[in-house]
Design a protein around this motif. Structure first.
Motif, PDB file in Angstrom:
ATOM      1  N   PRO A   8       0.796  -1.232   0.000  1.00 49.50           N
ATOM      2  CA  PRO A   8       0.000   0.000   0.000  1.00 49.50           C
ATOM      3  C   PRO A   8       0.827   1.279   0.000  1.00 49.50           C
ATOM      4  O   PRO A   8       0.337   2.337  -0.434  1.00 49.50           O
ATOM      5  CB  PRO A   8      -0.816  -0.117   1.305  1.00 49.50           C
ATOM      6  N   LEU A  42      -6.310   4.869  -1.503  1.00 53.02           N
ATOM      7  CA  LEU A  42      -4.868   4.688  -1.322  1.00 53.02           C
ATOM      8  C   LEU A  42      -4.374   5.323  -0.028  1.00 53.02           C
ATOM      9  O   LEU A  42      -3.488   4.786   0.641  1.00 53.02           O
ATOM     10  CB  LEU A  42      -4.121   5.273  -2.518  1.00 53.02           C
ATOM     11  N   SER A 289      -3.940  -2.544  -3.328  1.00 55.70           N
ATOM     12  CA  SER A 289      -3.547  -1.933  -2.061  1.00 55.70           C
ATOM     13  C   SER A 289      -4.458  -2.403  -0.930  1.00 55.70           C
ATOM     14  O   SER A 289      -4.000  -2.741   0.166  1.00 55.70           O
ATOM     15  CB  SER A 289      -3.610  -0.409  -2.194  1.00 55.70           C
TER      16      SER A 289
END
Length: 312
Positions: A8, A42, A289
């Motif tokens: 991530p 994100l 992610s």
């Protein structure tokens, strides 16, 4: 968790090139929504990763060790690496929290902070007696209507149809609550340095959204394009004098005006294939992610359970 926890933190760097191509390849509304999902997704996954990195080192503290009822240290959490890594992750978390809090407080103060009117006020429209050409939309706080602020200098610089298009552009910013999308992009950028690259495409897409709304309101894309172009030229000609525009304001003359005018005139048409490819890349980055963050969380949970039971 050893490998998945880092994914991530790396995905935003892969998402940035696709995000830069998105604003010109999709319709403005779709581009804004996708950039918002990308930034929020994100950023959250990155914050989860930092939390996961804090835990192994934190369990080395006697208080945490006792509260977690650990029989032995977490597997793979060697003090030489775990403690400094956890300290660094905690410092980054605190930095993000402070930065986002300050940005939220600043944004709240700026909302509705329009300059005092010394000219006519007609509902949402405030006219400032100022020879400097300027116009912007200033959103209000929840429950408070926003305001369209325009100077007498800008009104003199445009014809009647162009004024209507300009006001329709600023009204679209207020109706669409565009400042919230810009604030979300700013908050995401404060959580990961790579996400700062989303702010410019977001601002551009928001202006394009308002451009299209203005063209629809006046029923003529050429008039909307001419209004934006002439307003930008008038503002630039008076650029030697500082503008009193509040930081939270959204203005029709912001961003790359030539690109926006070209898009309104049909010279910068939407490219569906490029848009679909860019959107797919961004969604894959968010999905990967998220999956990596979940996998790292599950792995850490399994490690804690093993440490509590004493089994290796």
């Amino acid at each position: 968790m050893i490998y998945a926890v880092w994914i991530p933190l790396l995905m935003p760097f892969l998402a940035v090139p696709a995000a830069r191509r998105l604003a010109d390849a999709l319709t403005p509304v779709r581009a804004v929504l996708l950039l918002t999902v990308t930034g929020v997704g994100l950023a959250l996954c990155g914050l989860i990763t930092l939390v996961l990195l804090v835990v192994p080192g934190a369990t080395r503290l006697s208080v945490v060790h006792a509260l977690a009822e650990l029989v032995r240290p977490l597997a793979g959490a060697a003090p030489a690496a775990a403690v400094p890594l956890s300290a660094g992750a905690l410092a980054l978390l605190l930095t993000c929290a402070v930065a986002v809090t300050r940005a939220a407080r600043r944004h709240w103060r700026e909302l509705g902070a329009a300059p005092p009117s010394d000219g006519p006020v007609d509902g949402e429209l405030t006219v400032l007696r100022d020879s400097r050409p300027d116009a912007y939309a200033l959103p209000g706080r929840p429950g408070t209507p926003g305001r369209i602020v325009v100077t007498t200098g800008m009104l003199r610089a445009l014809g009647p149809a162009e004024r209507e298009a300009l006001l329709a552009h600023e009204r679209a910013h207020l109706v669409g609550r565009h400042h919230l999308f810009a604030a979300v992009a700013e908050a995401a950028a404060l959580c990961h340095p790579a996400l700062r690259a989303l702010c410019a495409p977001m601002r551009y897409a928001l202006e394009r959204w308002a451009d299209e709304a203005a063209a629809s309101a006046v029923g003529d894309r050429r008039i909307a394009a001419r209004a934006i172009g002439r307003a930008a030229l008038a503002t630039r000609a008076a650029a030697s004098a500082p503008s009193p525009r509040p930081p939270a304001a959204l203005a029709a003359v912001a961003g790359p005006v030539p690109r926006r005018v070209a898009a309104l005139l049909g010279h910068g048409s939407v490219r569906p294939r490029t848009g679909r490819a860019a959107a797919a890349v961004l969604l894959v980055c968010v999905a990967v992610s998220g999956a990596a963050a979940l996998d790292a969380t599950s792995d850490l949970h399994s490690g804690i359970e093993a440490a509590q039971s004493g089994h290796r």
